[in-house]
Motif scaffolding. Structure first.
Motif, PDB file in Angstrom:
ATOM      1  N   LEU A 116      57.573  57.566  43.180  1.00 37.06           N
ATOM      2  CA  LEU A 116      56.837  57.999  42.429  1.00 37.06           C
ATOM      3  C   LEU A 116      56.754  59.557  42.244  1.00 37.06           C
ATOM      4  N   GLU A 117      57.020  60.019  43.668  1.00 33.71           N
ATOM      5  CA  GLU A 117      57.092  61.582  43.712  1.00 33.71           C
ATOM      6  C   GLU A 117      58.203  62.013  42.906  1.00 33.71           C
ATOM      7  N   ASN A 118      59.378  61.454  43.075  1.00 30.63           N
ATOM      8  CA  ASN A 118      60.617  62.042  42.343  1.00 30.63           C
ATOM      9  C   ASN A 118      60.381  61.736  40.958  1.00 30.63           C
ATOM     10  N   LEU A 119      59.803  60.806  40.260  1.00 29.49           N
ATOM     11  CA  LEU A 119      59.302  60.565  38.963  1.00 29.49           C
ATOM     12  C   LEU A 119      58.470  61.593  38.555  1.00 29.49           C
ATOM     13  N   LEU A 120      57.621  61.744  39.079  1.00 26.00           N
ATOM     14  CA  LEU A 120      56.329  62.930  38.568  1.00 26.00           C
ATOM     15  C   LEU A 120      56.844  64.183  38.740  1.00 26.00           C
ATOM     16  N   THR A 121      57.662  64.593  39.711  1.00 24.61           N
ATOM     17  CA  THR A 121      57.898  65.954  39.732  1.00 24.61           C
ATOM     18  C   THR A 121      58.521  66.605  38.646  1.00 24.61           C
ATOM     19  N   PRO A 122      59.680  66.276  37.853  1.00 28.19           N
ATOM     20  CA  PRO A 122      60.002  66.830  36.684  1.00 28.19           C
ATOM     21  C   PRO A 122      58.870  67.215  35.782  1.00 28.19           C
ATOM     22  N   PHE A 123      57.781  66.597  35.569  1.00 26.82           N
ATOM     23  CA  PHE A 123      56.595  66.908  34.837  1.00 26.82           C
ATOM     24  C   PHE A 123      55.981  68.245  35.060  1.00 26.82           C
ATOM     25  N   THR A 124      56.424  68.760  36.247  1.00 24.84           N
ATOM     26  CA  THR A 124      55.958  70.513  36.260  1.00 24.84           C
ATOM     27  C   THR A 124      56.505  71.266  35.436  1.00 24.84           C
ATOM     28  N   GLN A 125      57.738  70.850  34.685  1.00 28.53           N
ATOM     29  CA  GLN A 125      58.087  71.659  33.388  1.00 28.53           C
ATOM     30  C   GLN A 125      57.643  71.230  32.157  1.00 28.53           C
ATOM     31  N   GLU A 126      57.032  71.881  31.556  1.00 30.69           N
ATOM     32  CA  GLU A 126      56.094  71.533  30.378  1.00 30.69           C
ATOM     33  C   GLU A 126      56.897  70.974  29.280  1.00 30.69           C
ATOM     34  N   ASN A 127      58.301  71.471  29.122  1.00 31.17           N
ATOM     35  CA  ASN A 127      59.054  70.842  27.992  1.00 31.17           C
ATOM     36  C   ASN A 127      59.477  69.463  28.220  1.00 31.17           C
ATOM     37  N   ILE A 128      59.379  68.831  29.406  1.00 30.91           N
ATOM     38  CA  ILE A 128      59.669  67.599  29.653  1.00 30.91           C
ATOM     39  C   ILE A 128      58.691  66.508  29.002  1.00 30.91           C
ATOM     40  N   GLN A 129      59.081  65.532  28.453  1.00 29.57           N
ATOM     41  CA  GLN A 129      58.293  64.541  27.697  1.00 29.57           C
ATOM     42  C   GLN A 129      58.606  63.120  28.462  1.00 29.57           C
ATOM     43  N   ILE A 130      59.768  62.784  28.720  1.00 28.70           N
ATOM     44  CA  ILE A 130      60.072  61.326  29.257  1.00 28.70           C
ATOM     45  C   ILE A 130      60.935  61.862  30.601  1.00 28.70           C
ATOM     46  N   VAL A 131      60.861  60.838  31.285  1.00 29.69           N
ATOM     47  CA  VAL A 131      61.535  60.880  32.580  1.00 29.69           C
ATOM     48  C   VAL A 131      61.949  59.620  32.971  1.00 29.69           C
ATOM     49  N   ALA A 132      63.266  58.907  32.905  1.00 26.35           N
ATOM     50  CA  ALA A 132      63.492  57.647  33.265  1.00 26.35           C
ATOM     51  C   ALA A 132      64.055  57.579  34.687  1.00 26.35           C
ATOM     52  N   GLY A 133      63.556  56.653  35.490  1.00 32.18           N
ATOM     53  CA  GLY A 133      64.418  56.330  36.944  1.00 32.18           C
ATOM     54  C   GLY A 133      65.623  55.623  36.642  1.00 32.18           C
ATOM     55  N   GLU A 134      65.938  55.110  37.816  1.00 31.93           N
ATOM     56  CA  GLU A 134      67.198  54.059  37.803  1.00 31.93           C
ATOM     57  C   GLU A 134      66.839  52.639  38.343  1.00 31.93           C
ATOM     58  N   THR A 135      66.917  51.722  37.669  1.00 34.30           N
ATOM     59  CA  THR A 135      66.694  50.391  38.328  1.00 34.30           C
ATOM     60  C   THR A 135      67.863  49.649  38.440  1.00 34.30           C
ATOM     61  N   LYS A 136      68.059  48.969  39.547  1.00 37.76           N
ATOM     62  CA  LYS A 136      69.300  47.914  39.603  1.00 37.76           C
ATOM     63  C   LYS A 136      68.925  46.654  39.933  1.00 37.76           C
ATOM     64  N   THR A 137      69.621  45.551  39.856  1.00 42.41           N
ATOM     65  CA  THR A 137      69.296  44.154  40.190  1.00 42.41           C
ATOM     66  C   THR A 137      69.435  43.951  41.510  1.00 42.41           C
ATOM     67  N   ARG A 138      68.241  43.254  41.751  1.00 51.46           N
ATOM     68  CA  ARG A 138      67.953  42.868  43.405  1.00 51.46           C
ATOM     69  C   ARG A 138      68.741  41.511  43.594  1.00 51.46           C
ATOM     70  N   GLY A 139      69.185  41.370  44.893  1.00 53.96           N
ATOM     71  CA  GLY A 139      69.726  39.959  45.252  1.00 53.96           C
ATOM     72  C   GLY A 139      70.924  40.260  46.085  1.00 53.96           C
ATOM     73  N   LYS A 140      71.174  39.118  46.762  1.00 50.81           N
ATOM     74  CA  LYS A 140      72.296  38.889  47.966  1.00 50.81           C
ATOM     75  C   LYS A 140      73.040  37.836  47.642  1.00 50.81           C
ATOM     76  N   LYS A 141      74.092  37.758  48.248  1.00 52.27           N
ATOM     77  CA  LYS A 141      75.094  36.588  48.472  1.00 52.27           C
ATOM     78  C   LYS A 141      75.515  36.272  47.025  1.00 52.27           C
ATOM     79  N   ILE A 142      75.854  34.778  46.743  1.00 55.08           N
ATOM     80  CA  ILE A 142      76.631  34.637  45.675  1.00 55.08           C
ATOM     81  C   ILE A 142      75.872  34.965  44.296  1.00 55.08           C
ATOM     82  N   TYR A 143      74.602  34.399  44.200  1.00 58.18           N
ATOM     83  CA  TYR A 143      73.853  34.552  42.880  1.00 58.18           C
ATOM     84  C   TYR A 143      73.278  36.152  42.764  1.00 58.18           C
TER      85      TYR A 143
END
Length: 320
Positions: A116-143
């Motif tokens: 949350l901290e990292n996603l919100l901090t860029p909005f201290t720049q007034e020209n930024i309208q959208i900030v996307a984080g990175e999401t990866k798939t969770r899971g271990k082993k074979i599946y």
């Protein structure tokens, strides 16, 4: 863990957090508790939000909702209008939120403590309208190995700096509220989950920049159970067909969101990164290959069926 306040970052704007339960129709119900627990552990506490809104689409048992609201009193549960879908639920959350920034998360994602901290901090720049984080798939082993290679979400980039990007996932993104309401996600589309791709393309066509914050990281649950696996990959094929049709042949082939070349490049990148970071996955790869092939076959079938009967798959899925 050290908690930050709004005063720690003086220019941090007000924010609202929005998640929904629609995804839980096919997911492990324990995912909601895990997701909320990860939000509770953020370095910027969700208690500092104007509100944390959970849009309940009726897919979650009442006792579970009661328990999470007792455990997390900052959570505000709103019942969704009848027959609301995933994207309409997100827009409904934006309409009732009051924060300057809308932070979108999902009930089947787990978020790192600085997310949350990292996603919100860029909005201290007034020209930024959208900030996307990175999401990866969770899971271990074979599946988990199979889904890391075949499912929607790529591996983390391991980058550190804010960069311009072409896409976002609605489980890990923030918008300025006024901007989002002026430029909402299109909902009247023949897609299951591909609306974000169309929205991102439309925004970039209008000259807006989408920024990727690689340090705002989350993990997303893979398809849960055989039925969810079957339908999810069929509908990925369905969405690929419609994204290509809606964006146009030339655009789709060169766009990493929906083009075939982009998909192949993403897959190649996933293989290299996955085994470079987790060499033990090599042991599971031979056993994961049949699952990967099944997923790819379902995507192909979904695309083929939609090519001949464009509305068939989504109609059957929605009526099931």
């Amino acid at each position: 863990m050290d908690r930050l306040s709004k005063k720690t970052i003086p220019s941090l704007p007000s924010f609202s957090m929005i998640l929904e339960t629609e995804n839980l129709a096919n997911a492990d119900l324990n995912g909601l508790a895990k997701s909320l627990a990860s939000l509770a552990q953020q370095t910027i506490s969700p208690q500092l939000a104007n509100e944390v809104i959970l849009i309940d689409s009726g897919d979650t048992p009442t006792n579970l909702l009661e328990n999470v609201q007792i455990e997390y009193p900052w959570l505000k549960i709103h019942s969704a209008p009848l027959e609301i879908d995933y994207y309409k639920a997100k827009i409904f959350g934006a309409e009732i939120a009051t924060g300057e920034i809308l932070v979108y998360c999902d009930s089947d994602c787990i978020y790192e403590t600085h997310w949350l901290e990292n996603l919100l901090t860029p909005f201290t720049q007034e020209n930024i309208q959208i900030v996307a984080g990175e999401t990866k798939t969770r899971g271990k082993k074979i599946y988990g190995t199979a889904m890391a290679l075949a499912y929607i979400f790529p591996n983390y980039s391991d980058e550190e700096q804010l960069r311009e990007t072409t896409q976002y996932f609605l489980n890990n993104v923030a918008f300025r509220r006024k901007f989002f309401l002026k430029n909402p996600i299109p909902t009247q589309l023949p897609l299951y989950r591909g609306n974000c791709a169309i929205h991102a393309y439309n925004l970039r066509s209008l000259g807006y920049q989408i920024w990727r914050q690689p340090q705002a990281r989350a993990t997303h649950a893979p398809p849960f159970g055989l039925s969810h696996f079957f339908w999810r990959f069929l509908l990925i094929g369905h969405d690929y067909y419609w994204q290509k049709k809606l964006l146009g042949e030339k655009i789709a082939e060169n766009d990493p969101i929906s083009g075939l070349q982009g998909k192949l490049a993403v897959f190649d990148n996933r293989v290299g990164k996955l085994f470079a970071e987790e060499r033990d996955r090599l042991f599971y790869l031979p056993f994961a290959i049949p699952i990967i092939l099944a997923a790819l076959l379902l995507i192909f079938l979904g695309y083929l069926i939609t090519y001949f009967q464009p509305k068939f798959l989504l109609s059957v899925y929605n009526s099931a």
